[in-house]
Motif scaffolding. Structure first.
Motif: not given
Ligand code: KG4
Ligand code: ZN
Length: 352
Positions: A109-111, A113-115, A170-173, A185-189, A191-193, A290-295, A316-319
């Motif tokens: 299960d992907h989730l 995996g994140h755990v 949260a990542g979608e937001a 896209y993807p915009g998380g990183a 947006l952080e910059r 999860g990816g947002v934990a890279a923030n 190891l936070c992002t996929d």
């Molecule tokens: O866990 P992940 O790599 O893939 C999924 O399982 O969805 O997460 C990707 C998400 C994206 O929405 C991306 O924008 C977000 O993680 N993300 C971040 C950052 N790096 C990746 N969000 C906020 N700040 C970041 N530095």
């Protein structure tokens, strides 16, 4: 037990090898760039790119580990949730490799995996250091592009959901906010910059501390405000309205402030629920994934919570597939040929 795992649930083609103690021997990630111009992942394009890349990536993971298929004792792959066409590429490849060698197979299960990224021991050559694995019990905040939840982790092979998002992840937001601010896209990183040069208190958005201190309106809202669930639809709409109120020049000039305030609102609500879940569960230990934990802002804020904390390295936070191998290490495994009929699933529980 040397484990090879594949992860292809979205737009990253990943393969990794770990050893029996959860030490990473290789962790290869190939991120697809073809989606950027569409402003989001195009499922059909993702599947095609996985097909082209997967054998190469598996080869690189084996080579990076200094291993061959002869050394592999268990194969795992993400079964879901994710894009079905994308998942099928990794799952079918992994099943075929396992079947050819009559090896056991672990559907992951992907989730989970994140755990399970938290159970890995980083490998120095990947630049993670040699920090110890984190052991249950702990609370785990998972925030990615597809999911946002709080998991009570009591065992290595499962978790109980104590809070989840009622709408967007949260990542979608982050991604949608980034898009509104004209970022890629993807915009998380990105947006952080942009946020790094801005004032997080310049604008007040739903979910932020300042907004919350004004109190809830109505009982339904109150119940939500005091619960462990998340909601990110409001902050996204608020940014849209704020941008409409500003002239193009103003929006451009204040992009850093908008990004910083928007990021603060998302991080504030993640922290608020996490803090409350720690109190309610009595778990004094926290991990993230999860990816947002890279923030960076989220990583800074969880460190201020004053509980025993485990924050995996960003990679190891992002996929990635190392986390899938880690989950495979503890999860159910099927002997050859019981797994041949396994199917991928887009959402929800596994179907067998
Ligand atoms: O866990 P992940 O790599 O893939 C999924 O399982 O969805 O997460 C990707 C998400 C994206 O929405 C991306 O924008 C977000 O993680 N993300 C971040 C950052 N790096 C990746 N969000 C906020 N700040 C970041 N530095
Ligand atoms: Zn993910």
């Amino acid at each position: 037990m040397t484990i090879l795992a594949l992860e292809t649930s979205c737009d990253d083609t990943c393969a990794a090898v770990i050893d029996s103690e959860g030490r990473i021997r290789s962790n290869v990630i190939s991120s697809q760039t073809a989606h950027a111009r569409f402003g989001g992942v195009v499922p059909e394009i993702a599947s095609r790119h996985h097909l082209e890349a997967v054998n190469l990536i598996v080869g690189q993971a084996l080579e990076g580990a200094g291993a061959t298929l002869d050394d592999i004792e268990l194969i795992g792959a993400t079964q879901g949730p994710g894009l079905v066409g994308a998942l099928l590429v990794g799952l079918s490849t992994a099943k075929a490799l396992a079947a050819a060698r009559e090896l056991p197979f672990a559907p992951v299960d992907h989730l989970q995996g994140h755990v399970a990224a938290n159970f890995l021991i980083g490998a120095a050559k990947e630049g993670h250091g040699e920090e110890d694995a984190f052991e249950p019990p702990f609370l785990c905040l998972i925030a990615s592009g597809g999911h946002t939840l709080l998991a009570e982790v009591s065992e290595h092979d499962g978790f109980d959901v104590v809070g989840r998002t009622l709408d967007d992840a949260a990542g979608e937001a982050f991604d949608k906010g980034a898009r509104m601010l004209g970022l890629g896209y993807p915009g998380g990183a990105e947006l952080e910059r942009l946020a790094a040069g801005g004032d997080p208190e310049a604008f007040s958005f739903p979910g932020s501390r300042s907004e919350r201190s004004r109190g809830g309106r109505g009982t339904g809202r109150q119940a939500f405000a005091e619960g462990l669930d998340f909601s990110f639809a409001g902050v996204k709409t608020a940014l849209l309205y704020r941008l409409r109120e500003l002239s193009e020049q103003e929006a451009h000039a204040r992009a850093g402030d908008l990004a910083a305030s928007y990021q603060a609102a998302i991080v504030d609500s993640l922290i608020d629920r996490t803090e409350r879940a720690l109190e309610r569960t009595g778990l004094g230990r926290l991990a993230v994934g999860g990816g947002v934990a890279a923030n960076g802002e989220l990583r800074r804020r969880v460190a201020e919570l004053g509980v025993e904390l485990h924050v995996p390295p960003r990679v190891l936070c992002t996929d990635n597939a190392a986390m899938i191998a880690s989950a495979a290490r503890f999860g159910e495994r099927l002997d050859y040929p019981a797994y041949l009929g396994l199917d991928a699933h887009a959402t929800g529980e596994r179907v067998r």
